[in-house]
Design an enzyme around this catalytic site. Structure first.
Site: not given
Ligand code: BV8
Length: 232
Positions: A93-94, A109, A175
């Site tokens: 979102v940045d 997102h 990432g």
């Molecule tokens: C929806 C905005 C349906 C907010 C975000 C059970 C099982 C499966 C799914 C679900 C479940 N229960 C619920 C769900 C659905 C849910 C979901 O998936 N939950 C998860 C927790 C299980 N999903 C939703 O609710 C989505 N909507 O499903 O709607 C629907 C259907 C019909 C009608 C209506 C609705 C919506 C999800 C969106 C949530 N919003 N962001 C905000 O920013 O505040 S999510 C947020 O976390 C991010 O946007 C991103 O999408 C997500 C994951 O984060 P990452 O970007 O991957 O970051 P993270 O820290 O996790 O990882 C960073 C990675 O980078 C690491 O691997 C690290 O090793 C690496 N890294 C670090 N440094 C470096 C690097 N890589 C390279 N270089 C580096 N230097």
């Protein structure tokens, strides 16, 4: 690398980590400061709008202190120089992809620098705070929320994303931990449509097994090298 016609790139918080933007799941990550349920859900906003607005106001203000890194700049160069089809789908979102110059980009997102009016449904560019309940530039109501997709809400432009995944030759994930759906399922959709798949991440993601190839290390090193490969 065979003649590439169409590339879809998914980025996550890891691409912004080297710019100093905290990732979600790292030890010092955003979620550490606040429990997910506390801030990134419609229920949280209904229960405690002040907390949620403050959380996003702080992140929006922090954007002034960070700049795009080599990975953002490399993707912008790919966007400029790659003659085929390209779509960068960011979960972030940045505004660092835009500030690096990327144009074929969508924020599935939402964006910190946009506000959504709960009265008229309009989305507006927004740089300041929202916790003071400012008036909607469109309808005047003091009903603006962050234009961010929370858990349980439908991500933006899913049809456009699915169409791009169905026709791309190459799907690249950069990432992201592969923890959140539907974004984490894009690699499976791409594979179903016989695209090649590449993951570039600091460490293996939850979905790393779905990728034909995985490169592990900092995006700031891996992405510029990969872009050079594609453009050469
Ligand atoms: C929806 C905005 C349906 C907010 C975000 C059970 C099982 C499966 C799914 C679900 C479940 N229960 C619920 C769900 C659905 C849910 C979901 O998936 N939950 C998860 C927790 C299980 N999903 C939703 O609710 C989505 N909507 O499903 O709607 C629907 C259907 C019909 C009608 C209506 C609705 C919506 C999800 C969106 C949530 N919003 N962001 C905000 O920013 O505040 S999510 C947020 O976390 C991010 O946007 C991103 O999408 C997500 C994951 O984060 P990452 O970007 O991957 O970051 P993270 O820290 O996790 O990882 C960073 C990675 O980078 C690491 O691997 C690290 O090793 C690496 N890294 C670090 N440094 C470096 C690097 N890589 C390279 N270089 C580096 N230097």
């Amino acid at each position: 690398m065979a003649e590439l016609q169409s590339i879809v790139i998914l980025t996550g918080a890891g691409i912004s980590a080297e710019s100093g933007v905290p990732t979600f799941r790292a030890a010092d990550g955003l979620w550490e400061g606040h429990r997910v349920e506390d801030v990134a859900t419609p229920e949280a906003f209904a229960r405690d709008p002040g907390l949620v607005q403050t959380f996003y106001d702080a992140r929006r203000a922090a954007l002034a202190g960070v700049v795009p890194n080599a990975a953002h700049r490399a993707l912008a160069k790919l966007d400029r120089d790659f003659a085929g089809e390209l779509l960068i789908v960011t979960q972030n979102v940045d505004d660092l992809h835009e500030r690096a110059g990327a144009e074929r980009l969508l924020h599935m997102h939402g964006e910190l620098k946009r506000a959504l009016c709960l009265a008229c449904g309009e989305s507006h560019g927004w740089a300041g705070d929202l916790r003071g309940a400012p008036a909607c530039p469109g309808c005047g109501a003091a009903k603006l929320r962050p234009d961010i997709v929370w858990f349980g809400e439908m991500p933006y432009e899913m049809e456009r994303i699915e169409a791009a995944l169905a026709t791309c030759d190459l799907f690249v994930s950069i990432g992201t931990s592969g923890a959140v759906y539907p974004a984490a399922g894009f690699v499976q959709t791409a594979r179903y449509h016989r695209a090649s798949t590449l993951e570039m991440n600091l460490e293996p993601s939850a979905g790393t097994g779905w990728f034909d190839e995985a490169r592990h290390g900092p995006a700031g090193v891996l992405v510029p090298a990969w872009v050079e490969e594609v453009l050469s």
